[in-house]
Design an enzyme around this catalytic site. Structure first.
Site, PDB file in Angstrom:
ATOM      1  N   TYR A  48       0.828  -1.198   0.000  1.00  0.00           N
ATOM      2  CA  TYR A  48       0.000   0.000   0.000  1.00  0.00           C
ATOM      3  C   TYR A  48       0.871   1.261   0.000  1.00  0.00           C
ATOM      4  O   TYR A  48       1.376   1.695   1.032  1.00  0.00           O
ATOM      5  CB  TYR A  48      -0.924   0.019   1.224  1.00  0.00           C
ATOM      6  CG  TYR A  48      -1.819  -1.184   1.372  1.00  0.00           C
ATOM      7  CD1 TYR A  48      -2.205  -1.951   0.268  1.00  0.00           C
ATOM      8  CD2 TYR A  48      -2.289  -1.577   2.623  1.00  0.00           C
ATOM      9  CE1 TYR A  48      -3.032  -3.063   0.415  1.00  0.00           C
ATOM     10  CE2 TYR A  48      -3.118  -2.684   2.772  1.00  0.00           C
ATOM     11  CZ  TYR A  48      -3.475  -3.423   1.668  1.00  0.00           C
ATOM     12  OH  TYR A  48      -4.287  -4.524   1.825  1.00  0.00           O
ATOM     13  N   HIS A 132       0.265 -12.193   1.451  1.00  0.00           N
ATOM     14  CA  HIS A 132      -0.528 -11.266   0.660  1.00  0.00           C
ATOM     15  C   HIS A 132      -0.597 -11.707  -0.803  1.00  0.00           C
ATOM     16  O   HIS A 132       0.397 -11.661  -1.526  1.00  0.00           O
ATOM     17  CB  HIS A 132       0.100  -9.869   0.751  1.00  0.00           C
ATOM     18  CG  HIS A 132      -0.826  -8.757   0.391  1.00  0.00           C
ATOM     19  ND1 HIS A 132      -0.422  -7.446   0.330  1.00  0.00           N
ATOM     20  CD2 HIS A 132      -2.150  -8.756   0.074  1.00  0.00           C
ATOM     21  CE1 HIS A 132      -1.455  -6.674   0.013  1.00  0.00           C
ATOM     22  NE2 HIS A 132      -2.502  -7.459  -0.167  1.00  0.00           N
TER      23      HIS A 132
END
Length: 319
Positions: A48, A132
């Protein structure tokens, strides 16, 4: 799962400049608003904003007792220095491309990624670590990544381990074949679609694996009272039939005087496998709105109306 999560969690992707710039002040205000609303679960990832989300979240939480909240981050994309210039908008983040993401679910990659995350977050530990998006990396993620996380859990470095993905099929395999505590499931159990209901959620209940529901707006499709023509779904333009279904759901919500986002936020918590819903917020105002939608109950008659219109199957549990 030994780690206890608040039913509403703060998703920190937006404060990593997801789709557009957010100031440091706005990001800090979003975290403050989450805290003031009773949120004590905060989720981030190196992906992010190429670490910006982790740095901002760590800074905003820095003055609070570390034992007073739960922090999760993710591994699988190691950030390496990059001097090619440009920005990261191709990956969805309005930040300079000062680093590049390198897929690495190896044991060494997991440890290096976590060490870097701890530095950016300004803390000595995180409570939950997810692999992830290992969609194309099953073998190394299952054979090296998970065992590395199990070791970290056994050493007390992390409290719980899991996977975070936008599908349910591979997470189901992780639940069956590895020792995960939790799955962050993005977009596959929402008011719009319940693909994870028949097989995945019962499996998690059976195995004692907690589910954190993310992406409950399906990439923004359910995030406003009225569904726009240019709505996104799964990070792309929503197909016409998906927009139509979302609008029919929104119309039922409107008939009961309830805005679509409130129903979308609360829906997933109706299933006993789901322990928390994580909502991304870019500003304090947005976070306060999300918290109000979470707290204000949806009338039972609304769920009945959705069933009557064929927009929610009879076997789908509701809050």
């Amino acid at each position: 799962m030994k780690v206890s999560l608040t039913r509403l969690g703060f998703g920190a992707a937006p404060i990593g400049n997801l789709y557009g710039e957010v100031s440091d002040e706005e990001a800090h205000a979003a975290v403050d608003a989450a805290w003031d609303s009773g949120v004590r679960y905060f989720d981030t990832a190196p992906h992010y904003g190429l670490g910006l989300s982790e740095r901002r979240l760590g800074s905003a939480l820095g003055g609070r007792p570390r034992s007073g909240y739960v922090l999760s981050t993710k591994v699988g994309r190691v950030l390496e220095p990059f001097d090619g210039g440009g920005d990261d908008l191709a990956n969805g983040f309005a930040v300079p491309a000062s680093s590049r993401r390198v897929w690495d679910f190896s044991a060494d990659g997991v440890r290096r990624s976590l060490e870097s995350s701890l530095e950016r977050l300004g803390t000595d530990h995180v409570d939950v670590v997810y692999l992830h998006d290992p969609d194309e990396h099953w073998e190394v993620a299952a054979r090296q990544g998970i065992p590395a996380l199990v070791d970290l859990r056994e050493q007390g470095v992390v409290g719980a381990i899991g996977v975070g993905m936008n599908q349910w099929e591979m997470p189901a395999r992780f639940v069956r074949e590895t020792d995960v505590d939790v799955v962050m499931l993005a977009g596959r159990y929402t008011l719009l679609e319940q693909a994870a209901l028949p097989e995945f959620l019962p499996l998690c209940l059976e195995r004692g694996v907690s589910v954190v529901a993310a992406g409950v707006f399906n990439s923004g499709l359910l995030s406003r009272p009225e569904v726009p023509d240019d709505a996104k779904y799964d990070y792309a333009d929503a197909p016409a039939e998906v927009v139509d279904r979302a609008r029919r759901i929104a119309a039922v919500c409107g008939e009961h005087g309830v805005a679509l986002p409130r129903v979308a936020i609360q829906f997933a918590l109706g299933h006993p496998a789901v322990v928390s819903v994580v909502i991304g917020s870019r500003t304090g105002e947005q976070m306060r709105s999300n918290a109000a939608d979470f707290a204000d109950p949806v009338p039972a008659a609304l769920w009945s109306s959705l069933r009557d219109r064929g927009l929610l199957d009879a076997e789908v549990p509701v809050p």
